[in-house]
Motif scaffolding. Structure first.
Motif, PDB file in Angstrom:
ATOM      1  N   VAL A  59       0.854  -1.183   0.000  1.00 54.41           N
ATOM      2  CA  VAL A  59       0.000   0.000   0.000  1.00 54.41           C
ATOM      3  C   VAL A  59       0.893   1.238   0.000  1.00 54.41           C
ATOM      4  O   VAL A  59       1.809   1.343   0.822  1.00 54.41           O
ATOM      5  N   ALA A  60       0.631   2.144  -0.931  1.00 57.74           N
ATOM      6  CA  ALA A  60       1.423   3.371  -1.058  1.00 57.74           C
ATOM      7  C   ALA A  60       0.602   4.566  -0.591  1.00 57.74           C
ATOM      8  O   ALA A  60      -0.589   4.678  -0.910  1.00 57.74           O
ATOM      9  N   CYS A  61       1.261   5.455   0.156  1.00 58.51           N
ATOM     10  CA  CYS A  61       0.628   6.685   0.642  1.00 58.51           C
ATOM     11  C   CYS A  61       1.574   7.853   0.407  1.00 58.51           C
ATOM     12  O   CYS A  61       2.796   7.692   0.472  1.00 58.51           O
ATOM     13  N   ASP A  62       1.011   9.021   0.174  1.00 58.29           N
ATOM     14  CA  ASP A  62       1.789  10.250   0.036  1.00 58.29           C
ATOM     15  C   ASP A  62       2.146  10.724   1.440  1.00 58.29           C
ATOM     16  O   ASP A  62       1.262  10.974   2.258  1.00 58.29           O
ATOM     17  N   ASP A  63       3.437  10.843   1.718  1.00 55.97           N
ATOM     18  CA  ASP A  63       3.833  11.209   3.081  1.00 55.97           C
ATOM     19  C   ASP A  63       3.313  12.589   3.486  1.00 55.97           C
ATOM     20  O   ASP A  63       2.920  12.788   4.632  1.00 55.97           O
ATOM     21  N   ALA A  64       3.239  13.535   2.563  1.00 51.99           N
ATOM     22  CA  ALA A  64       2.769  14.879   2.896  1.00 51.99           C
ATOM     23  C   ALA A  64       1.294  14.865   3.301  1.00 51.99           C
ATOM     24  O   ALA A  64       0.872  15.648   4.158  1.00 51.99           O
ATOM     25  N   ALA A  65       0.513  13.974   2.712  1.00 48.98           N
ATOM     26  CA  ALA A  65      -0.912  13.882   3.037  1.00 48.98           C
ATOM     27  C   ALA A  65      -1.150  13.330   4.444  1.00 48.98           C
ATOM     28  O   ALA A  65      -2.230  13.506   4.997  1.00 48.98           O
ATOM     29  N   LEU A  66      -0.153  12.663   5.013  1.00 50.10           N
ATOM     30  CA  LEU A  66      -0.287  12.086   6.354  1.00 50.10           C
ATOM     31  C   LEU A  66       0.175  13.043   7.456  1.00 50.10           C
ATOM     32  O   LEU A  66      -0.010  12.761   8.636  1.00 50.10           O
ATOM     33  N   ALA A  67       0.809  14.141   7.061  1.00 53.75           N
ATOM     34  CA  ALA A  67       1.278  15.139   8.042  1.00 53.75           C
ATOM     35  C   ALA A  67       0.078  15.772   8.717  1.00 53.75           C
ATOM     36  O   ALA A  67      -0.983  15.871   8.111  1.00 53.75           O
ATOM     37  N   PRO A  68       0.163  16.203   9.929  1.00 56.95           N
ATOM     38  CA  PRO A  68       1.309  16.227  10.827  1.00 56.95           C
ATOM     39  C   PRO A  68       1.433  14.963  11.689  1.00 56.95           C
ATOM     40  O   PRO A  68       2.241  14.940  12.616  1.00 56.95           O
ATOM     41  N   ASP A  69       0.672  13.930  11.358  1.00 62.90           N
ATOM     42  CA  ASP A  69       0.656  12.710  12.179  1.00 62.90           C
ATOM     43  C   ASP A  69       1.760  11.721  11.817  1.00 62.90           C
ATOM     44  O   ASP A  69       1.864  10.662  12.426  1.00 62.90           O
ATOM     45  N   LEU A  70       2.575  12.068  10.809  1.00 67.17           N
ATOM     46  CA  LEU A  70       3.671  11.215  10.388  1.00 67.17           C
ATOM     47  C   LEU A  70       4.972  11.748  10.969  1.00 67.17           C
ATOM     48  O   LEU A  70       5.293  12.925  10.812  1.00 67.17           O
ATOM     49  N   LYS A  71       5.679  10.878  11.652  1.00 63.82           N
ATOM     50  CA  LYS A  71       6.958  11.245  12.268  1.00 63.82           C
ATOM     51  C   LYS A  71       8.055  10.366  11.671  1.00 63.82           C
ATOM     52  O   LYS A  71       7.858   9.172  11.459  1.00 63.82           O
ATOM     53  N   TRP A  72       9.214  10.953  11.429  1.00 66.36           N
ATOM     54  CA  TRP A  72      10.369  10.227  10.921  1.00 66.36           C
ATOM     55  C   TRP A  72      11.287   9.939  12.096  1.00 66.36           C
ATOM     56  O   TRP A  72      11.820  10.868  12.709  1.00 66.36           O
ATOM     57  N   GLU A  73      11.443   8.652  12.415  1.00 67.99           N
ATOM     58  CA  GLU A  73      12.165   8.272  13.623  1.00 67.99           C
ATOM     59  C   GLU A  73      13.220   7.209  13.311  1.00 67.99           C
ATOM     60  O   GLU A  73      13.017   6.359  12.439  1.00 67.99           O
ATOM     61  N   PRO A  74      14.341   7.244  14.052  1.00 63.17           N
ATOM     62  CA  PRO A  74      15.403   6.254  13.814  1.00 63.17           C
ATOM     63  C   PRO A  74      14.954   4.848  14.193  1.00 63.17           C
ATOM     64  O   PRO A  74      14.251   4.646  15.171  1.00 63.17           O
ATOM     65  N   SER A  75      15.377   3.896  13.364  1.00 61.17           N
ATOM     66  CA  SER A  75      15.074   2.490  13.614  1.00 61.17           C
ATOM     67  C   SER A  75      16.268   1.682  13.146  1.00 61.17           C
ATOM     68  O   SER A  75      17.391   2.016  13.486  1.00 61.17           O
ATOM     69  N   ARG A  76      16.034   0.678  12.317  1.00 61.72           N
ATOM     70  CA  ARG A  76      17.060  -0.230  11.829  1.00 61.72           C
ATOM     71  C   ARG A  76      18.332   0.507  11.418  1.00 61.72           C
ATOM     72  O   ARG A  76      18.315   1.325  10.515  1.00 61.72           O
ATOM     73  N   GLY A  77      19.419   0.266  12.120  1.00 55.65           N
ATOM     74  CA  GLY A  77      20.697   0.859  11.766  1.00 55.65           C
ATOM     75  C   GLY A  77      20.736   2.371  11.863  1.00 55.65           C
ATOM     76  O   GLY A  77      21.579   3.009  11.249  1.00 55.65           O
ATOM     77  N   GLY A  78      19.802   2.960  12.588  1.00 55.77           N
ATOM     78  CA  GLY A  78      19.760   4.407  12.731  1.00 55.77           C
ATOM     79  C   GLY A  78      19.058   5.127  11.585  1.00 55.77           C
ATOM     80  O   GLY A  78      18.920   6.355  11.610  1.00 55.77           O
ATOM     81  N   ALA A  79      18.596   4.389  10.568  1.00 55.12           N
ATOM     82  CA  ALA A  79      17.879   5.005   9.445  1.00 55.12           C
ATOM     83  C   ALA A  79      16.538   5.554   9.930  1.00 55.12           C
ATOM     84  O   ALA A  79      15.918   4.995  10.832  1.00 55.12           O
ATOM     85  N   LEU A  80      16.111   6.645   9.318  1.00 52.21           N
ATOM     86  CA  LEU A  80      14.816   7.225   9.663  1.00 52.21           C
ATOM     87  C   LEU A  80      13.704   6.483   8.931  1.00 52.21           C
ATOM     88  O   LEU A  80      13.767   6.302   7.714  1.00 52.21           O
ATOM     89  N   PHE A  81      12.718   6.058   9.701  1.00 50.04           N
ATOM     90  CA  PHE A  81      11.551   5.367   9.156  1.00 50.04           C
ATOM     91  C   PHE A  81      10.311   6.201   9.436  1.00 50.04           C
ATOM     92  O   PHE A  81      10.196   6.823  10.494  1.00 50.04           O
ATOM     93  N   PRO A  82       9.341   6.201   8.507  1.00 45.44           N
ATOM     94  CA  PRO A  82       8.092   6.918   8.731  1.00 45.44           C
ATOM     95  C   PRO A  82       7.146   6.113   9.628  1.00 45.44           C
ATOM     96  O   PRO A  82       6.897   4.933   9.375  1.00 45.44           O
TER      97      PRO A  82
END
Length: 113
Positions: A59-82
């Motif tokens: 399933v694909a979503c536009d990240d801008a359409a999910l703002a402000p409820d979308l946060k980019w946070e470090p996970s696997r190997g320190g990479a930022l995940f939505p």
């Protein structure tokens, strides 16, 4: 538009369509947010969390359409995940397609036919 991806099992996707929204898979509910992946992260996510599983949906979503409820946070190997901190609604979805298992790997570019 920057697309981000959510992988659903077939039954989770069917429940999502039926209800019109979802809090995500059990891991999403437990973590308190819906896990997404960038295009660069999606194949590794499938291999790590859905190895050998058939019947998946991408399933694909536009990240801008999910703002402000979308946060980019470090996970696997320190990479930022939505991570989405609200329920995902069917009207948030840009498109969805089957994610077939072929030769033990998920094919992110299935041919039409």
């Amino acid at each position: 538009m920057t697309l981000i991806y959510k992988i659903f099992r077939e039954d989770e996707y069917a429940d999502f369509l039926r209800a019109g929204e979802t809090a995500g898979a059990p891991i999403d509910v437990a973590d308190g947010y819906i896990h997404f992946s960038t295009p660069e992260q999606a194949e590794e996510t499938a291999a790590k969390h859905f190895a050998g599983e058939d019947g998946l949906m991408l399933v694909a979503c536009d990240d801008a359409a999910l703002a402000p409820d979308l946060k980019w946070e470090p996970s696997r190997g320190g990479a930022l995940f939505p991570h989405l901190y609200r329920r995902l609604r069917t009207d948030d979805v840009a498109w969805a397609q089957k994610l077939p298992l072929e030769g033990g790997r998920h094919n992110f570019n299935p041919s039409e036919g």
